[in-house]
Design a protein around this motif. Structure first.
Motif, PDB file in Angstrom:
ATOM      1  N   MET A   1     -83.685 -14.589  27.033  1.00 58.25           N
ATOM      2  CA  MET A   1     -82.909 -15.125  28.266  1.00 58.25           C
ATOM      3  C   MET A   1     -81.694 -15.448  26.786  1.00 58.25           C
ATOM      4  SD  MET A   1     -83.380 -18.391  30.533  1.00 58.25           S
ATOM      5  CE  MET A   1     -84.875 -17.355  32.176  1.00 58.25           C
ATOM      6  N   SER A   2     -80.178 -15.559  27.599  1.00 59.93           N
ATOM      7  CA  SER A   2     -79.033 -16.213  27.197  1.00 59.93           C
ATOM      8  C   SER A   2     -79.472 -16.968  27.299  1.00 59.93           C
ATOM      9  CB  SER A   2     -77.793 -15.181  27.848  1.00 59.93           C
ATOM     10  OG  SER A   2     -78.094 -15.748  28.967  1.00 59.93           O
ATOM     11  N   SER A   3     -78.342 -18.067  26.458  1.00 62.35           N
ATOM     12  CA  SER A   3     -78.296 -19.782  26.175  1.00 62.35           C
ATOM     13  C   SER A   3     -77.352 -20.112  27.492  1.00 62.35           C
ATOM     14  CB  SER A   3     -77.653 -20.121  25.055  1.00 62.35           C
ATOM     15  OG  SER A   3     -76.473 -20.093  24.686  1.00 62.35           O
ATOM     16  N   ILE A   4     -76.786 -19.378  28.534  1.00 65.14           N
ATOM     17  CA  ILE A   4     -75.944 -19.661  29.237  1.00 65.14           C
ATOM     18  C   ILE A   4     -76.513 -19.232  30.199  1.00 65.14           C
ATOM     19  CG2 ILE A   4     -73.670 -19.082  30.602  1.00 65.14           C
ATOM     20  CD1 ILE A   4     -72.656 -17.846  28.364  1.00 65.14           C
ATOM     21  N   SER A   5     -77.624 -18.725  30.929  1.00 60.89           N
ATOM     22  CA  SER A   5     -78.820 -18.798  31.753  1.00 60.89           C
ATOM     23  C   SER A   5     -79.796 -19.747  31.337  1.00 60.89           C
ATOM     24  CB  SER A   5     -79.271 -17.239  31.802  1.00 60.89           C
ATOM     25  OG  SER A   5     -79.767 -16.734  30.413  1.00 60.89           O
ATOM     26  N   GLY A   6     -80.093 -20.228  30.390  1.00 60.20           N
ATOM     27  CA  GLY A   6     -81.255 -21.339  30.016  1.00 60.20           C
ATOM     28  C   GLY A   6     -80.330 -22.148  30.096  1.00 60.20           C
ATOM     29  N   ILE A   7     -79.165 -22.694  30.211  1.00 63.04           N
ATOM     30  CA  ILE A   7     -78.044 -23.865  30.409  1.00 63.04           C
ATOM     31  C   ILE A   7     -78.156 -23.929  32.235  1.00 63.04           C
ATOM     32  CG2 ILE A   7     -75.915 -25.241  30.575  1.00 63.04           C
ATOM     33  CD1 ILE A   7     -76.259 -24.126  27.514  1.00 63.04           C
ATOM     34  N   SER A   8     -78.142 -22.654  32.846  1.00 62.75           N
ATOM     35  CA  SER A   8     -78.293 -23.445  33.785  1.00 62.75           C
ATOM     36  C   SER A   8     -79.360 -23.360  34.960  1.00 62.75           C
ATOM     37  CB  SER A   8     -77.614 -21.684  34.727  1.00 62.75           C
ATOM     38  OG  SER A   8     -77.532 -21.942  35.883  1.00 62.75           O
ATOM     39  N   LEU A   9     -80.018 -23.036  34.219  1.00 66.85           N
ATOM     40  CA  LEU A   9     -81.811 -23.047  34.964  1.00 66.85           C
ATOM     41  C   LEU A   9     -82.099 -24.714  34.420  1.00 66.85           C
ATOM     42  CD1 LEU A   9     -83.026 -19.807  33.776  1.00 66.85           C
ATOM     43  CD2 LEU A   9     -82.736 -21.218  36.303  1.00 66.85           C
ATOM     44  N   LEU A  10     -81.383 -24.891  33.258  1.00 63.37           N
ATOM     45  CA  LEU A  10     -81.542 -26.885  32.804  1.00 63.37           C
ATOM     46  C   LEU A  10     -81.283 -27.281  34.057  1.00 63.37           C
ATOM     47  CD1 LEU A  10     -83.838 -27.778  30.170  1.00 63.37           C
ATOM     48  CD2 LEU A  10     -81.247 -28.706  29.956  1.00 63.37           C
ATOM     49  N   ARG A  11     -80.356 -27.292  34.064  1.00 63.06           N
ATOM     50  CA  ARG A  11     -78.862 -27.822  35.239  1.00 63.06           C
ATOM     51  C   ARG A  11     -79.417 -27.839  36.252  1.00 63.06           C
ATOM     52  NH1 ARG A  11     -74.321 -29.544  32.314  1.00 63.06           N
ATOM     53  NH2 ARG A  11     -72.999 -27.994  31.306  1.00 63.06           N
ATOM     54  N   GLU A  12     -80.136 -26.906  37.187  1.00 62.15           N
ATOM     55  CA  GLU A  12     -81.101 -26.907  38.836  1.00 62.15           C
ATOM     56  C   GLU A  12     -81.673 -27.772  38.567  1.00 62.15           C
ATOM     57  OE1 GLU A  12     -82.015 -23.093  39.479  1.00 62.15           O
ATOM     58  OE2 GLU A  12     -79.972 -21.719  39.012  1.00 62.15           O
ATOM     59  N   ARG A  13     -82.823 -27.835  37.029  1.00 65.74           N
ATOM     60  CA  ARG A  13     -84.246 -28.611  37.470  1.00 65.74           C
ATOM     61  C   ARG A  13     -83.638 -30.329  36.822  1.00 65.74           C
ATOM     62  NH1 ARG A  13     -89.409 -27.125  35.552  1.00 65.74           N
ATOM     63  NH2 ARG A  13     -89.350 -24.637  36.289  1.00 65.74           N
ATOM     64  N   ALA A  14     -82.476 -29.967  36.358  1.00 67.96           N
ATOM     65  CA  ALA A  14     -82.158 -31.283  36.116  1.00 67.96           C
ATOM     66  C   ALA A  14     -81.334 -32.409  37.422  1.00 67.96           C
ATOM     67  CB  ALA A  14     -80.774 -31.875  35.625  1.00 67.96           C
ATOM     68  N   ARG A  15     -80.713 -31.278  38.049  1.00 67.52           N
ATOM     69  CA  ARG A  15     -80.903 -31.386  40.226  1.00 67.52           C
ATOM     70  C   ARG A  15     -81.518 -32.464  40.746  1.00 67.52           C
ATOM     71  NH1 ARG A  15     -76.340 -34.343  41.252  1.00 67.52           N
ATOM     72  NH2 ARG A  15     -77.276 -35.471  43.063  1.00 67.52           N
ATOM     73  N   LYS A  16     -82.793 -31.674  40.688  1.00 64.59           N
ATOM     74  CA  LYS A  16     -83.489 -32.281  41.597  1.00 64.59           C
ATOM     75  C   LYS A  16     -84.734 -33.402  40.798  1.00 64.59           C
ATOM     76  CE  LYS A  16     -85.537 -27.221  42.237  1.00 64.59           C
ATOM     77  NZ  LYS A  16     -86.871 -26.071  41.959  1.00 64.59           N
ATOM     78  N   ALA A  17     -83.934 -33.804  39.659  1.00 61.43           N
ATOM     79  CA  ALA A  17     -84.394 -34.902  39.033  1.00 61.43           C
ATOM     80  C   ALA A  17     -83.472 -36.073  39.191  1.00 61.43           C
ATOM     81  CB  ALA A  17     -84.601 -34.908  37.305  1.00 61.43           C
ATOM     82  N   ALA A  18     -82.518 -35.386  39.181  1.00 54.15           N
ATOM     83  CA  ALA A  18     -81.016 -36.772  39.695  1.00 54.15           C
ATOM     84  C   ALA A  18     -81.119 -36.741  41.096  1.00 54.15           C
ATOM     85  CB  ALA A  18     -80.071 -36.104  39.858  1.00 54.15           C
ATOM     86  N   ASP A  19     -81.252 -35.938  41.884  1.00 52.77           N
ATOM     87  CA  ASP A  19     -82.019 -35.829  43.004  1.00 52.77           C
ATOM     88  C   ASP A  19     -83.544 -37.251  43.932  1.00 52.77           C
ATOM     89  OD1 ASP A  19     -80.490 -34.575  44.788  1.00 52.77           O
ATOM     90  OD2 ASP A  19     -80.848 -32.939  44.385  1.00 52.77           O
ATOM     91  N   LEU A  20     -84.561 -36.694  43.017  1.00 58.46           N
ATOM     92  CA  LEU A  20     -85.739 -37.690  43.169  1.00 58.46           C
ATOM     93  C   LEU A  20     -85.200 -38.806  42.828  1.00 58.46           C
ATOM     94  CD1 LEU A  20     -88.257 -37.602  43.934  1.00 58.46           C
ATOM     95  CD2 LEU A  20     -88.831 -36.986  41.658  1.00 58.46           C
TER      96      LEU A  20
END
Length: 438
Positions: A1-20
């Motif tokens: 997996m490229s670092s760009i796609s990895g960062i994008s997926l990490l941001r999605e998880r971070a968004r869930k943390a921020a929502d919580l």
């Protein structure tokens, strides 16, 4: 997996943390007591303050220490949690984990869970993203917090990471935000070159107690020891870099450290201590000295904490240098490891890190510090060794065999065991390392 796609997926998880987080008025934060954990805590604290959230932040040496919470509040762990799936599964309240250690099993949450970890999205948490980096991505999802990139650099450097993957993205965003600047140079503290070289732990140049050698080093490099390390011209920087590399080669240091020491320096323009290497050491020293609140205050911009923190770093650095001088002759040889057993030593971690990177780089090094009935273990290996030896797995398996707990990263891991099991533990570590190296 490229670092760009990895960062994008990490941001999605971070968004869930921020929502919580946004669903709670009060957040109870636990973070680690080292440079990465403290800087992660500072990022989280600043982001929560800006979001208008109430919170309490506490520092732990690890999840072998107890932690409290009340049902209905949000519990947030930084720089810990991923390696304790069983313990996290018992938490009976909403939970956020911002970590970069290798996950140990799947967490079965009782309530809502947001788990943000680079390993869960195909990124390497050992080199590409620290806990403070994970916390930075969380903070940027919670609000306009790109200026906190400078704090994430402290954790990145504290955990000996590389400026690749998520770390490179953080530095890029920090430069865009005007809070980070790249300059040519050598990774040394600000101040007189003579003092910076004499007391340097990262890089460790072994000049402490060898002042005559240091003066000869400066003479051969044609450098004025009274010059400020931050104000060298290009020719002086080149001569200093060449001399440092030659010194490290003569010491048989691991050559992989050179790229972290020579080339570019990161200037943190919105921090009280702008030299990133120096700020990292100051924060780390405060953590090791047990005064994490001073380091946290420093990162959050409290001017009154500055002199206190620098004094703590000066004292701690001398203690570590004295301990290194005293302990290096006590290191013993196993079949496939080296090991050092201390009783009531200063700390296992800096001894293990320094010796394994700069003096004894050809084998994994295990340092045990016994205090009362407990033993704290720090295991280190360089990147070349870690391609064959996974110290996180070694610490986990060996510690569990003697009734303890262990884990971490391939290159840097640790364990907590009982003092009476140290010999049995070391034999198992040696056996496991031999099996991996075979």
């Amino acid at each position: 997996m490229s670092s760009i796609s990895g960062i994008s997926l990490l941001r999605e998880r971070a968004r869930k943390a921020a929502d919580l987080v946004e669903r709670h008025d009060f957040i109870r934060v636990y973070t680690h007591h080292d440079a990465d954990g403290i800087s992660a805590g500072a990022i989280i604290a600043k982001a929560l303050l800006r979001a208008g959230k109430s919170f309490q932040i506490s520092f732990l040496k690890g999840l072998n220490e107890s932690f409290d919470y009340e049902k209905g509040e949000l519990l947030l762990f930084a720089d810990m949690g991923s390696g304790y799936a069983d313990l996290m599964s018992e938490v009976d309240t909403d939970l956020v984990i911002l970590d970069h250690h290798i996950p140990n099993g799947e967490i079965q949450p009782k309530r809502n869970l947001a788990h943000v970890n680079p390993h869960l999205v195909g990124m390497d948490g050992t080199y590409e993203l620290s806990a403070s980096g994970v916390s930075y991505f969380f903070a940027t999802e919670l609000g306009r917090n790109r200026d906190l990139a400078s704090m994430a650099v402290v954790g990145m450097l504290g955990d000996k990471q590389k400026i690749i993957g998520g770390n490179a993205e953080i530095v890029r965003e920090g430069i865009e935000a005007g809070v980070i600047e790249e300059k040519k140079g050598v990774a040394l503290h600000s101040g007189k070159i003579r003092d910076a070289l004499l007391k340097s732990l990262e890089p460790y140049l072994d000049f402490y107690g060898r002042e005559e050698e240091l003066e000869e080093f400066l003479r051969k490099a044609r450098l004025d020891g009274d010059r400020d390390a931050d104000n060298l011209d290009e020719d002086e920087i080149r001569r200093l870099a060449d001399a440092v590399v030659l010194r490290l080669l003569q010491m048989k240091a691991y050559t992989g450290v050179f790229e972290q020491i020579v080339g570019k320096r990161l200037i943190l323009k919105n921090m009280l201590v702008k030299n990133s290497v120096m700020l990292t050491d100051v924060v780390n020293s405060c953590g090791r000295a047990g005064v994490m609140s001073i380091a946290l205050s420093l990162l959050l911009g409290d001017v009154d904490s500055l002199n206190k923190a620098i004094k703590i770093n000066d004292d701690y650095t001398i203690q570590v240098l004295e301990e290194l001088k005293r302990r290096r002759d006590e290191v013993r040889e196993g079949f496939c490891i080296r090991y050092l057993v201390m009783e009531d030593g200063l700390s296992a971690s800096p001894i293990a890190t320094t010796l394994s990177r700069y003096i004894m780089a050809d084998k994994p090094l295990i340092v045990v510090n016994i205090k009362n009935e407990y033993a704290k273990v720090s295991a280190r290996a360089n990147e070349d060794l870690a391609r064959r030896v996974d110290l996180a797995e070694v610490m986990k398996v060996a510690a569990e065999k003697v009734g303890g707990r262990g884990g971490g990263h391939r290159v840097a891991a640790g364990a907590n065991i009982s003092a009476e099991k140290v010999d049995e533990f070391l034999k198992e570590v040696d056996r496991l390392c031999c099996a991996m190296l075979a």
